[in-house]
Design a protein around this motif. Structure first.
Motif, PDB file in Angstrom:
ATOM      1  N   GLN A 520       0.826  -1.205   0.000  1.00 39.14           N
ATOM      2  CA  GLN A 520       0.000   0.000   0.000  1.00 39.14           C
ATOM      3  C   GLN A 520       0.858   1.251   0.000  1.00 39.14           C
ATOM      4  N   GLN A 523       2.875   1.510  -3.541  1.00 38.66           N
ATOM      5  CA  GLN A 523       2.078   1.762  -4.744  1.00 38.66           C
ATOM      6  C   GLN A 523       1.145   2.958  -4.582  1.00 38.66           C
ATOM      7  N   GLU A 524       1.383   3.726  -3.535  1.00 37.87           N
ATOM      8  CA  GLU A 524       0.537   4.889  -3.282  1.00 37.87           C
ATOM      9  C   GLU A 524       0.622   5.855  -4.459  1.00 37.87           C
ATOM     10  N   GLY A 525      -0.532   6.291  -4.929  1.00 32.34           N
ATOM     11  CA  GLY A 525      -0.571   7.221  -6.049  1.00 32.34           C
ATOM     12  C   GLY A 525      -0.736   6.556  -7.396  1.00 32.34           C
ATOM     13  N   ARG A 526      -0.609   5.237  -7.464  1.00 26.60           N
ATOM     14  CA  ARG A 526      -0.809   4.534  -8.732  1.00 26.60           C
ATOM     15  C   ARG A 526      -2.278   4.195  -8.924  1.00 26.60           C
ATOM     16  N   ASP A 527      -2.733   4.305 -10.173  1.00 30.20           N
ATOM     17  CA  ASP A 527      -4.106   3.916 -10.474  1.00 30.20           C
ATOM     18  C   ASP A 527      -4.245   2.394 -10.485  1.00 30.20           C
ATOM     19  N   ARG A 529      -2.962  -1.094  -9.096  1.00 27.93           N
ATOM     20  CA  ARG A 529      -2.193  -1.644  -7.985  1.00 27.93           C
ATOM     21  C   ARG A 529      -2.374  -3.150  -7.915  1.00 27.93           C
TER      22      ARG A 529
END
Length: 754
Positions: A520, A523-527, A529
């Motif tokens: 989490q 990969q924060e900010g990725r559409d 995941r």
């Protein structure tokens, strides 16, 4: 035999392959195993286990004596050719063409195997596109000319030579545009020129197609229409085409000439057969044989999952768990017989499968392979024993004594050190052994006292694909071999470029919940995941083992990824941040009173201390263990404290990766005592460092360290604390494990250590 490392029990004269094919690799006849109902043989094992190498050995060695067609289901060429004319081609038809061409090129006993049944089916499919122009349609039909025997059609069953047949087709289309569909004209011409024997052959094959009612012309037409429909219809047509190919091969053996000239069994070898193309080829074979449609073709396929793949099972079938599994280490030959009963069409396809687990290399085989790569030839028994025990050269052989002829003093000790490192990192996985052996061959007698497994992973090697290229660390080459080139089939395309990075971060995680917190954050900010739980499934589908205590369940792969993680950013920043992230997460859980009963480290506090130790927070880890000792925290039991000690001491150490001095040995022996602290903290500090260095296992076991455990535990037990007898018992258990070089807290991925 070339490239047969580790395959002796499978390829020898009484091995599984010889008995399946009825021929040895030297061409001698052997009694056939099974039959006429044959299983589909799945070679199971994760990346680097040698599945594809074994198929190539079978093709190259046994393929000189029996027809053996080899197909790589992961090769992009099948999809590329199908994309050129998608209305009349598919990956399956292109794969079947490739198999047919190889059978047609067979030049051994009995000669080439013709495929007229497959030819007729492929021609019907090629002529079935209603939107194709006349010239384009004819080109698709003529494309399959090479599938027929040279000189005549069906070995003479046509009244006219094959060339006359093709000339008639050309004249037919050159005269004027057709008033009838191309497929009708093609089938009319085919049946006009075929003999009564040929018609009977087509009737037996395509007369059995769904809806044909015994009429081969209707069967071929229906097959073409089904192929054009796509979806399930195309899948049915493709399945029948593979049956037609197997019937062609069967006919080559049952004909008068075949019975006189051919011996043994033919083989179809499918590499990477657990992907989409492989499943579309294998499932029809399994279903045909389940329904009683038998043939003598030995189908050997590779699958990464130990269960052969999910497509073999039905979740609602009571027989889904019934499958025959066998490994060469089991001894003898596998006993297989199709289980009877069940509703036809509803039983699990796995009933027709034989799962053969790929063998790991023994320590002797590993050492011999390393010696071969280093140009030393075979190994003596002493060398093998040294690598198994994990002792350094100094422990087994006096330093300074002259070695064997041609070897410098200390070279033998260095060799033993390298071999023990390869054994620990590889776990017997053949690709690991070979690659690490190639790296070791580039090293110049490393100092056995200072050499670690991390140094071995840094050994420079050249890629086989670019032998003149710049050498790269063997760890990078292994990651390319085992991860980058073998992405999970179901991994979303947008994640392909991130897969190796995600796994690198996950190398420091333990349970799924621990890994999920890490994912989490990373990969924060990725559409798009991937959850850690989905990654677990993808790793299992890729054939990587699982371990309850480590998210990356293979020790060698975990070390490759941890090394990469440390070098992902300058000065090990990514390593530091990941461990700090998890330390903060579990420390917060401990502060809220969450005991973490489900934690692999025993408690959330111990889990936090584990990551703090890995991030360089040695003093904080010692503080945690000192404060948790029952003398300071009466709520803790002594047994639980010992478990926490092992959990904390299982942390990886970044010092060898960074090149910084590693003072663990000195602190464990009391030669560099920590500043400050009372007697309890100093004793815990020594004990932690001694256990930490032992559990690290990136170098041979130092008996001086293990000798400190009992006096340290005994001295901790001098205080009037309940449960001190646990310390005495623990000291004895650890001493026994250390004598056998076993981990103090063994798990699924460390069982091979020792």
């Amino acid at each position: 035999m070339s490239d047969d490392l580790g395959f002796g029990k499978l390829l020898d004269d009484d091995g599984l392959v010889a008995r399946l094919l009825g021929k040895t690799c030297k061409g001698r006849n052997r009694p056939l195993l099974y039959g006429p109902d044959l299983p589909v043989v799945f070679l199971t094992g994760g990346p680097g286990m040698g599945k594809g190498r074994l198929l190539r050995c079978v093709r190259d060695e046994f393929g000189r004596h029996v027809p053996a067609a080899h197909l790589d289901c992961a090769a992009p060429v099948h999809a590329e050719r199908a994309a050129q004319h998608p209305s009349t081609r598919s990956e399956v038809t292109e794969a079947l063409r490739e198999l047919a061409v190889q059978f047609g090129a067979w030049s051994g006993d009995g000669g080439a195997i013709g495929v007229p049944r497959l030819y007729a089916g492929l021609v019907a499919v090629a002529a079935g596109d209603p939107l194709a122009g006349q010239a384009a349609g004819l080109d698709e039909v003529r494309r399959h000319d090479d599938l027929l025997p040279k000189g005549s059609f069906w070995g003479g069953v046509l009244h006219r030579a094959f060339r006359s047949y093709l000339a008639a087709l050309a004249a037919l289309f050159a005269a004027q545009p057709l008033a009838t569909p191309l497929i009708t004209a093609i089938l009319d011409e085919l049946f006009e020129r075929v003999s009564s024997e040929g018609k009977a052959t087509l009737e037996d094959c395509y007369g059995a197609y769904s809806g044909a009612a015994g009429h081969p012309r209707l069967g071929l037409h229906a097959l073409s229409v089904d192929f054009q429909q796509g979806g399930e219809g195309r899948a049915n047509a493709e399945s029948f085409l593979f049956r037609a190919l197997r019937e062609d091969v069967e006919a080559a053996y049952t004909s008068v000439r075949g019975r006189m000239a051919r011996a043994g069994r033919p083989a179809v070898l499918l590499d990477h057969a657990d992907n989409a193309l492989g499943r579309r080829l294998l499932r029809p074979v399994l279903l045909d044989r389940e329904s009683g449609h038998h043939d003598r073709v030995v189908v050997i396929a590779t699958a990464r999952r130990a269960d052969g793949g999910r497509f073999l099972y039905r979740s609602t079938d009571a027989d889904a768990g019934v499958v025959t599994s066998w490994s060469p280490g089991d001894g003898g030959l596998p006993v297989w017989q199709r289980r009877q009963g069940g509703v036809p069409g509803l039983v699990a396809p796995a009933r027709g499968a034989l799962l053969v687990g790929m063998p790991t290399l023994t320590t002797e085989q590993q050492n011999n392979e390393v010696a071969r790569l280093q140009g030393h030839g075979g190994h003596s028994g002493a060398a093998g024993h040294g690598a198994r025990s994990g002792t350094s050269g100094a422990a087994g052989h006096g330093q300074g004594h002259p070695g064997p002829a041609g070897h410098q003093p200390g070279e033998h000790a260095s060799r033993l050190r390298v071999e023990s490192g390869i054994h620990r990192l590889s776990g017997g996985r053949p690709r690991f052994v070979t690659r690490l052996g190639e790296g070791a061959a580039s090293l110049r007698a490393p100092d056995p006292a200072a050499f670690t497994d991390w140094d071995l992973l840094d050994a420079p090697v050249r890629s086989r694909a670019e032998p003149e290229g710049r050498p790269v660390p063997v760890a990078d080459l292994l990651l390319d071999d085992l991860v980058t080139r073998q992405l999970p089939e179901e991994l979303p395309p947008e994640q392909h470029d991130h897969w190796l990075d995600l796994l690198s971060h996950l190398s420091v995680a333990h349970t799924g919940a621990c890994a999920q917190h890490l994912m989490q954050a990373r990969q924060e900010g990725r559409d798009e995941r991937l959850s850690a739980y989905r990654i677990t499934e993808l790793l299992a589908d890729s054939g990587w083992p699982q371990c309850p205590r480590h998210f990356i369940g293979d020790r060698g792969l975990r070390h490759l990824l941890m090394r990469r993680l440390y070098r992902l950013r300058p000065d090990g920043a990514a390593w530091q941040e990941d461990h700090e992230l998890l330390r903060a997460h579990f420390a917060a859980r401990a502060d809220t009173g969450d005991s973490g009963a489900d934690e692999p480290c025993g408690t959330a506090g111990a889990h936090a201390a584990h990551h703090h130790l890995a991030a360089g927070g040695v003093e904080a880890a010692v503080d945690h263990l000192t404060g948790a000792f029952p003398l300071r925290d009466p709520s803790r039991s002594m047994a639980r404290w010992c478990e926490e000690l092992l959990a904390v001491a299982g942390a990886p150490c970044a010092a060898p990766l960074s090149g910084a001095p590693d003072d663990r040995h000195a602190r464990a022996l009391g030669e560099a005592p920590p500043a400050g602290g009372d007697w309890l903290r100093r004793r815990v500090d020594r004990l932690l460092h001694a256990v930490w260095l032992y559990e690290d296992r990136t170098r041979p076991v130092d008996q001086a360290l293990t000798g400190t455990w009992r006096p340290l535990l005994d001295r901790l037990g001098e205080e009037p604390v309940p449960g001190t007898e646990v310390l005495t018992r623990t000291a004895g258990e650890w001493a026994q494990l250390a004598q056998e070089r076993q981990p103090l807290k063994p798990c699924a991925c460390t069982r091979h250590l020792g």
